[in-house]
Scaffold this active site. Structure first.
Site, PDB file in Angstrom:
ATOM      1  CG  HIS A   1      -2.140  -0.772   1.054  1.00  0.00           C
ATOM      2  ND1 HIS A   1      -2.805  -1.365   2.096  1.00  0.00           N
ATOM      3  CD2 HIS A   1      -2.837  -1.066  -0.048  1.00  0.00           C
ATOM      4  CE1 HIS A   1      -3.854  -1.998   1.631  1.00  0.00           C
ATOM      5  NE2 HIS A   1      -3.892  -1.837   0.338  1.00  0.00           N
TER       6      HIS A   1
ATOM      7  CD  GLU B   1      -6.111 -14.166 -19.637  1.00  0.00           C
ATOM      8  OE1 GLU B   1      -5.115 -13.540 -19.252  1.00  0.00           O
ATOM      9  OE2 GLU B   1      -7.124 -14.355 -18.926  1.00  0.00           O
TER      10      GLU B   1
ATOM     11  CG  ASP C   1      -1.958 -15.228 -18.348  1.00  0.00           C
ATOM     12  OD1 ASP C   1      -1.014 -15.843 -17.805  1.00  0.00           O
ATOM     13  OD2 ASP C   1      -2.836 -14.619 -17.711  1.00  0.00           O
TER      14      ASP C   1
ATOM     15  CB  CYS D   1      -5.033  -5.089 -21.026  1.00  0.00           C
ATOM     16  SG  CYS D   1      -5.619  -6.780 -20.911  1.00  0.00           S
TER      17      CYS D   1
END
Ligand code: PEP
Ligand code: MG
Length: 581
Positions: free
Chosen positions: A192, A432, A456, A503
């Site tokens: 974070h 993918e 992938d 993407c």
């Protein structure tokens, strides 16, 4: 002079004195209470829990005000954790059942939750035990009657913050104007604090293991957040080198920031939509800073949190709605749960090859509920703006049909319950799996868009595990098979008139991005910080030249030749792009 190496999680260079942060809330010991003392102890614990919740709410408000609402989201998670029956209520139970002091009860609860979390195989989820410490540490402090201390909210001078583990709520309370850089022993880029540091443009290096021991308090530290380098008490020469790099970095950042308002257009006027990939809703703000025209991939499984619990429909609706509102008028593409079997609870031995096993839509056979709830939330979020639903790990028409049937079921449930939703939310497939790429023409009839997940796709096409460093040299985006597959997908999409995006990481590499444009891709989604360089590359070429280059590449027989031709044809872009290792 000592040089430490970690993971660069937020780029930039800074030099300043070290402020070491320790996490001692004091000793915790067990007190046996008499039955008459228990009610007062329960009350004391409940008061500390309530004060902690109030503090978290006000941190959240301060963050929303000063940095923007998306950052405050982390503290919703902290509030949820605090209010979870396994934490606050359980600690109260322990006080009652075992007649012990509140501190000890909290410690008991903390131990059992940590034991639970340590069983997770997912590093991201394991890392969330930091949040648990943060929440419990806060309650402990409040029990001690020291709600305000310690304070990092007012630092005496600009510092390089060195912490074992900088907790999210500490990061949120920080006097950011005086934080030159953040250096932590633990963490990775999904940490974070790393996300907040990136969003605020504060250089950060995580995963240094023993920086808190090796950096003396007040010692001069130079931090290179891109290279993951921390130099302690640098010699004059090293300091001069880092200062020079700092000037160049700032100048380059300034120049790249200037591209935000520029259109992503090729030199011959073809528009390429540049969108962002995000893992956390709070990254949407960063995406906007870098000029993203939408979210091309929201990896929604990150919402499961460390407890691997699927958020409720309302919780999801809230996240998706906020994302859509923030990115308005651009679209937000949410990929449905791309999780492995562990998210569905223990189910016998784990898959011998998880990348080829039970994951994503294949888990529908175990339970459709998590997917249906997500689809309902997404359909409802559609009333707030352009949402796109993307199904991952589809291998062909039959998988897609099952997913679409579930979507239809979600629609009819919403119709029956009279809840407002958008009927025609765009639906697409994350191409993918190689089989899906081969039959993209068959899938086209049933979807509104395609987005190619090259990470992938390359892994499966070349049979190279993307997570195994021993075979990483074989992971080759320039491979002729990759190019031919992408070419085939582009032709199928064009024939069916379906919008097409990438993407995967190929979209973020400027030379490969140009090649994708040449193959016919008109939308690319990437990590927000990659957008300016890709935009520059696109503006430097014509779509016609990119197309001619792609055609020449398609005729070549090896990745080495393809990469060489692209580098030679685009020398200016090649100079600013890193050479593949
Ligand atoms: C991909 O596979 O290319 C992709 C974008 O998704 P992920 O990296 O999350 O698998
Ligand atoms: Mg993928």
């Amino acid at each position: 002079m000592t040089a430490l190496r970690g993971t660069g999680v937020s780029p930039g260079i800074a030099v300043g004195p070290a402020l070491i942060v320790e996490h001692e809330v004091g000793p915790v010991f067990r007190l046996a209470l008499s039955p008459e003392q228990v009610p007062a102890e329960v009350e004391r614990l409940e008061r500390a829990l309530a004060v902690s919740a109030d503090q978290l709410r006000s941190i959240k408000e301060r963050l929303s005000r000063e940095v923007g609402a998306p950052h405050a989201y982390i503290f919703d998670a902290h509030l949820l954790m605090l209010q979870d029956s396994l934490l606050g209520a359980r600690a109260v139970e322990v006080v009652r059942e075992q007649a012990v002091n509140a501190e000890w009860a909290l410690r008991t609860v903390s131990e059992s939750l940590h034991a639970l979390f340590s069983e997770f195989s997912d590093a991201y989820l394991r890392e969330r035990s930091t949040d648990l410490d943060d929440v419990i540490g806060r309650v402990q402090l409040n029990l001690r009657g020291a709600p305000g201390a310690p304070t990092l909210a007012k630092l005496p001078e600009p510092v390089v913050l060195v912490a074992g583990d900088l907790r999210p709520s500490e990061a949120a309370e920080l006097d950011w104007d005086r934080v030159l850089a953040i250096v932590t022993d633990v963490g990775s880029s999904t940490y974070h604090t790393a996300i907040i540091a990136r969003s605020l443009g504060i250089p950060a290096v995580a995963g240094l293991e023993d920086a808190t021991r090796r950096i003396p308090p007040g010692g001069l530290v130079a931090v290179d957040g891109a290279r993951g380098e921390v130099v302690v008490e640098p010699k004059a020469e090293a300091l001069a080198r880092l200062r020079a790099a700092q000037v160049l970095y700032r100048r380059e950042e300034e120049r790249l920031r200037g591209t935000r308002g520029l259109a992503a257009l090729t030199a011959d006027g073809v528009t390429v939509a540049l969108e962002a990939n995000v893992e956390f809703p709070e990254e949407a703000a960063t995406a906007q800073q870098y000029g993203a025209e939408g979210i091309g991939l929201f990896r929604s499984e990150y919402l499961l949190g460390r407890g691997l619990r699927f958020p409720t429909e309302e919780q999801q609706l809230d996240v998706y709605r906020r994302l859509v509102e923030q990115m308005h008028p651009f679209p937000v593409t949410v990929r449905t749960w791309d999780v492995g079997g562990e998210a569905f609870g223990p189910a016998g031995p784990s898959s011998p090859n998880p990348a080829l096993g039970e994951r994503a839509l294949r888990l529908l056979q175990r339970s459709a509920d998590p997917f249906r709830v997500q689809l309902r939330a997404l359909l409802r979020a559609g009333t707030h703006g352009p949402v796109r639903i993307m199904f991952p790990f589809v291998s062909g028409p039959s998988d897609l049909r099952v997913a679409l049937a579930l979507l239809e079921q979600a629609r009819s449930e919403l119709r029956v319950s009279g809840v407002a939703f958008r009927e025609d939310v765009a639906v697409g497939v994350n191409l993918e799996v190689p089989s899906a790429a081969v039959v993209a023409d068959l899938l086209a009839a049933d979807v509104d868009f395609f987005s190619v997940g090259t990470n992938d796709l390359i892994q499966y096409l070349l049979a190279v595990d993307r997570t195994d460093p021993r075979v990483s040299g074989l992971y080759d985006p320039w491979h002729p098979a990759v190019l031919r597959t992408l070419h085939g997908i582009a032709r199928s999409a064009a024939a069916a008139g379906r919008p097409l995006s990438v993407c995967g990481e190929m979209a973020a590499e400027p030379l490969q991005a140009v090649l994708l444009v040449g193959l016919g891709f008109r939308s690319l989604s990437m990590a927000p910080s990659a957008i300016p360089r890709v935009k520059e590359a696109i503006r430097a070429v014509t779509a016609a030249d990119a197309q001619a280059l792609a055609a020449r590449c398609l005729a070549l027989g090896s990745g080495v030749e393809i990469e060489a031709l692209v580098r030679e044809s685009l020398p200016t872009i090649a100079r600013s792009a890193p050479v593949a290792s």
